[in-house]
Structure formats: structure tokens, C-alpha cells
Design an enzyme around this catalytic site. Sequence first.
Site, short mmCIF file in Angstrom:
data_model
loop_
_atom_site.label_atom_id
_atom_site.label_comp_id
_atom_site.label_asym_id
_atom_site.label_seq_id
_atom_site.Cartn_x
_atom_site.Cartn_y
_atom_site.Cartn_z
N ASP A 137 -45.74 -45.28 18.17
CA ASP A 137 -44.59 -44.90 18.98
C ASP A 137 -43.33 -44.74 18.14
O ASP A 137 -42.36 -44.12 18.58
CB ASP A 137 -44.36 -45.96 20.06
CG ASP A 137 -43.31 -45.53 21.08
OD1 ASP A 137 -43.45 -44.42 21.63
OD2 ASP A 137 -42.35 -46.29 21.31
N MET A 148 -38.41 -45.25 27.29
CA MET A 148 -37.46 -44.13 27.25
C MET A 148 -37.37 -43.46 25.88
O MET A 148 -36.64 -42.49 25.72
CB MET A 148 -36.06 -44.64 27.64
CG MET A 148 -35.95 -45.12 29.07
SD MET A 148 -36.26 -43.81 30.29
CE MET A 148 -34.95 -42.66 29.89
N ARG A 149 -38.12 -43.97 24.91
CA ARG A 149 -38.02 -43.38 23.58
C ARG A 149 -38.45 -41.91 23.60
O ARG A 149 -37.88 -41.08 22.89
CB ARG A 149 -38.85 -44.19 22.58
CG ARG A 149 -38.73 -43.65 21.15
CD ARG A 149 -39.42 -44.54 20.13
NE ARG A 149 -38.64 -45.74 19.87
CZ ARG A 149 -39.07 -46.96 20.12
NH1 ARG A 149 -40.26 -47.14 20.64
NH2 ARG A 149 -38.32 -48.01 19.86
N ALA A 150 -39.46 -41.59 24.39
CA ALA A 150 -39.94 -40.21 24.44
C ALA A 150 -38.85 -39.26 24.92
O ALA A 150 -38.69 -38.16 24.37
CB ALA A 150 -41.17 -40.12 25.34
#
Length: 665
Positions: free
Chosen positions: A193, A274-276
Site C-alpha cells: 500500500d 483514503m490513501r488511494a
Amino acid sequence: MSTPFPFTAVVGQDDLRLALLLNAVSPAVGGVLVRGEKGTAKSTAVRALSALLPEVAVVPGCRFSCDPASPDPACPDGPHEAGTGAGRPARMVELPVGASEDRLVGALDIERALAEGVKSFEPGLLAQAHRGILYVDEVNLLHDHLVDLLLDAAAMGASYVEREGVSVRHAARFLLVGTMNPEEGELRPQLLDRFGLTVEVAASREPEQRVEVVRRRLAYDDDPAGFAARWAGEEAAVRQRILAARELLPQVQLGDGALRQIAAVCSAFEVDGMRADIVMARTATALAAWAGRTDVLAEDVRQAALLALPHRRRRNPFDAPGLDEDKLDDTLEEFSGQDESDDDPDPDGPGGGGGQPAPDSGQGGGDGTARPEAGEGGEPQTSGGREQSAARAAEPFRTKVLSVPGIGEGAAGRRSRARTEHGRTTGARRPQGALTALHLAATVRAAAPHQRARGRTGPGLLLRRDDLRQAVREGHESNLVLFVVDASGSMAARQRMGAVKGAVLSLLLDAYQRRDKVGLVTFRGTAADVALPPTSSVDAAAARLESLPTGGRTPLAAGLLRAHEVLRVERLRDPARRALLVVVTDGRATGGPEPVALAGRAARLFAAGQVASVVVDCESGPVRLGLAGRLADELGGTAVTLDELRADSIAGLVRDVQGTSRRAG
């Protein structure tokens, strides 16, 4: 210094080159993970990128590459006054898979500490990579302790070293680029990730393109400098385009419509966290800047999704990476037109975003649907008995911890106790050969009583080689988990094979999490087959298991003898890696003369070799013969039922694979 292969001379691999260039334009994108088979120019393209990056201004003499415009107030070489610095090329630092923790984060300079009594910090690779590229080839083979350190540095943008009386913090913001061959094992989800983008690469199947690859490579090998000179113009043009895109980047407008599309896509594909969303926003902005635009279009969002989401869609290591592009287009169309004055651009149109979408890998599974069972709709399988098609595996579950008894010295992992270079320090000893991990306190204690006799007058400690002490550390190792699966007709009775495959799949998932190697031997009919030689890829093992048919007699002895041969060969290849034998069977042995006696003699070979073993008893029904338990006794191991294998069963939480019957006797 050798001349690198020019970036612009790489043939094909458009997605790979685009992902690397987007990170050059906006390092905030978060790096690239390059997945693909060997020989596809992964490392060549990454190493060539550093020559295109703009120069970096640094404080002269600072070992931590501080920016002279805003120097790090906590820099160990500081404090620095803001001012004009010196320019140097951007660095690409390679992290070897077998690097030590000290090499990565830095450590106390032991020589100066002992000889001069001075605390001096020696920077590691994280300090060298600050404001540059940190490249990890075969990143999926990186040891867990190094992965943990990378995760911490990537999350905080800084490296913290607390050891041996030294407390150091320095900035460590770098572009993380990794390459890997999925056949050699998958990457931990936490590190996966952290990569902003991912790219799947494969060798071209077009003869003309393959010819051009060979032609350019031969020309480069014959005259690297001359070949690079012929591509100097193209290299300069790309370098100038990167600079122009960097200057344009702050002016790019990410409108509410594009933001809604990004949020809708991430929600539709059910990505975690929320990183995406953030990575997609930064990637879409970089795509617009690379194309020379100040507004983000739907095609930028689409391309950003194809680069930023596939590796975040995986729920477990058996899921195929990828996206359902039809679903992506439908989502973009549904949320289009809310912030743009013109009609929606064709999402399949030419690369206004700067690159072509990743081709459909054909693997499926990216949309969350189950992959079709191998063997379904194909020819029926036969093996000396009634035809049986491949059964679908039941849902996997969390298994108990199966560990090898004793203390080993194998590769770092998470299964069995072992003496390792990294882990909890449990003592000290005199070094046997080269000193690899100094136990500082024990060394000082050994040298202290002799200082007067050695004539010490200054602050430094007078040492002799006999004073040095090696730290003894205990951690966990990975093992070779060899599955021996009964695929005979008796296993197909009462629909047991689905439950059996689900259990093996669960154990494979556990092996993935514990960084083990796995192998698969199956037996049915009249013989046994090595369905999968020992490998680090649990994906490959799961695929073999998925297509495993059943039927015929039960040549148990053949399966055990084939497994014994596999372990013998692996012991020669990797003597330090201990094995765990997992036999999945109901214990029946049929076919040939004296099948039960032959199976018993084969099982005793493992007991004589002290191979840790467990028998997963698949017998079911109201009448049980207890044959699997007898097999476990012959192996010198233990037997568990399918229900007892579950971590939440009441039979216990941890089971060491030891000879319980022998201890009872």
C-alpha cells in the site's frame, strides 16, 4: 562509472515509463512497484530514470542532503543556516535484499566509540536516499525487519535510530521504487500500500518489437558511450519536459468534478482507507501537467485509477491484481459532466493524460468476482477409477500456528524459533569466525578489568580481539512447508475434497503471512506427482490446488516417498531451512502389494530424519478407523482434524508439531 542504458531507448513498456515519469514530475505520487516476469527491462528502466531527474541543491558538507532553502532544524550535521547550496545529481540508492538493519538506518560508529570514546553516528542508506530514489530490486524478498523500517520511514518522512546510547533523527523522504517477480512470492500488504502506483510488465509477443529490443541491447553492449550519445537528444528533451511539468504542476486545477470521480471510483472498487484517493488525485494532477494542461480531465482520472488501484484491490494473496475496466468506465460516466463545460472526453481516447491504459491482463478477479475453477467445462479427469472433476475449495479460515520444535538458524520469517541476526538479544558469546553483531556491553565488560595492565591513559578503551563478544539473538525463521495431499477417490467421497482444499488454502495463506516456502505433492491412482516444487509463491500453489482433480486408488507410500525425495533435494540446496511436512489424508492406503506396510515404512523415514510433521485427518462420518492417527505415529508427528485446525477451535491455540504420541509413550 558505467554508462547507464538511456531511458528513452527502452522499447515498449509504455505504462512502466509513464509511471516512473509521473513520479519524476511529482514525487508526492509515492513511488512505483513494478511487477513482472524476469527479463522485461524492469531494473534497466528504473536505473535509467535517475539520469533524467533534475539536480538537487544541498547544504555543502551535510551527509543528510539538507535543502539549503529550508534546512532540517534537527539534522545531526546541523544546525545549518539558510542560504545558497551546491547542486549535485539526484541519487538513486539501491537497497540490497540481504542488507543489515545498520546498513539501512545507520548506526553508532563502534570504532570511534571504543577507540576514542566519542559518540559518532554513521548514516545509512535512508540518509543517502533522502530527496532521491530508493530502489529495491526483488522487493518481495526483503526481510521483514527491513520492511518494518521502510514502512516507518515512508510513513513519517524521517528515520529514527535509538540504540547503543545513540538517539538520532534525520529526514528521509525518498521516491520508493521496487521491482519484483510475482512467481517468487508476494509482497506484504502493508508495504504494498506504500507504493503509490503499480505496473504489470511482460515481454512483447510482437516479433518486430522483440527484434528491436535485441538490436538496441547488442548495440549498447558493444559501445555503451556511443549508444548513449545517439540518444542524448531524446534524453535531453524528456529531461526538459519533466522540468516544464514540474513548473506547471502548481497551476494545475483539480476541480470538484474530478474529485467526485476519484471518490466514486475508490468507493466503487472498495479500496481500504483514503490513501488511494490521495494518490489518484496527485497522479491525475501529474498527468495533466505532463500533458501540458492546467485542468484535470476524466481521462487523467481513468489513467490514474489504472495505475493507483490494482494493487489496492487485493484482499488476500490469491486475488489476481487488476481492475474491471468496464466497471471503471461506467463509474466515470455516471459521475461525469458535473464540473466540466464540454462533453465528457472519450475515456478510451488517445493519451491526453500522457499514456495508454494498462492492457487487460486477462487474469480476471479484479472486480471482486470469483475466478472460474480450473477444469470446469473442460475434459473430465480420470485416473484408474471413476472420473472426478476438480472440486471448488471451501472458504479459507484462520489456522492454528504449526511450528517446528527446537531452535533453527534459517532465513528470517514468522513461524519457528531461531537464532537470527535480528531479533531479541538473549546473550553474548565469543565470535566464531567473523564478528557480525557486536554485543557492546559484553565487550566493554570483558575489556574493563584489563585496562590498567594494558597501560590505558586516555579516554579510549584499549581492546584486543579476545574482548569482542558476539550478540546472540533469537527471533523467528521461515520454513519449507511441504503439503502432501491425498487426491484419491476416497477423498472425494461425501464431498470432502472441497473442505480439504479449503483447509490447505488456509494453511497456504498462513504460510504466506509467515514468509515460508511451500511445495505441493499429490498422490492418486498409481503414482505421486510433484504438483509444485518448493517456491516462495503461494499464488502458484493455490492455482495448482484449485485445479486438482480426484479419483482412483490411494498410493500413500508413493506420495510419502516422493515428498521424502523433495525434502532431500531441498536440504542440499538450503541446509539451514527446516521443513514442516503437512500430510492431508484420511489415512487409507490401497493399491499394489502390502500398501499399508509400505506406507508405514515410508513414514518411518521421516521419523528417522526427525522431520517435523502433522497429519490433517480428513476422515468423516459416524464410524472412524483412526488411520490418520496411526500414520502420524509412524511419522513421529501429530494428527489434527479439520475442525481442530481452526484457530478458534477449543482444542487449543498453539500446537507445536512434535511427536505427541512419542512423548506420551
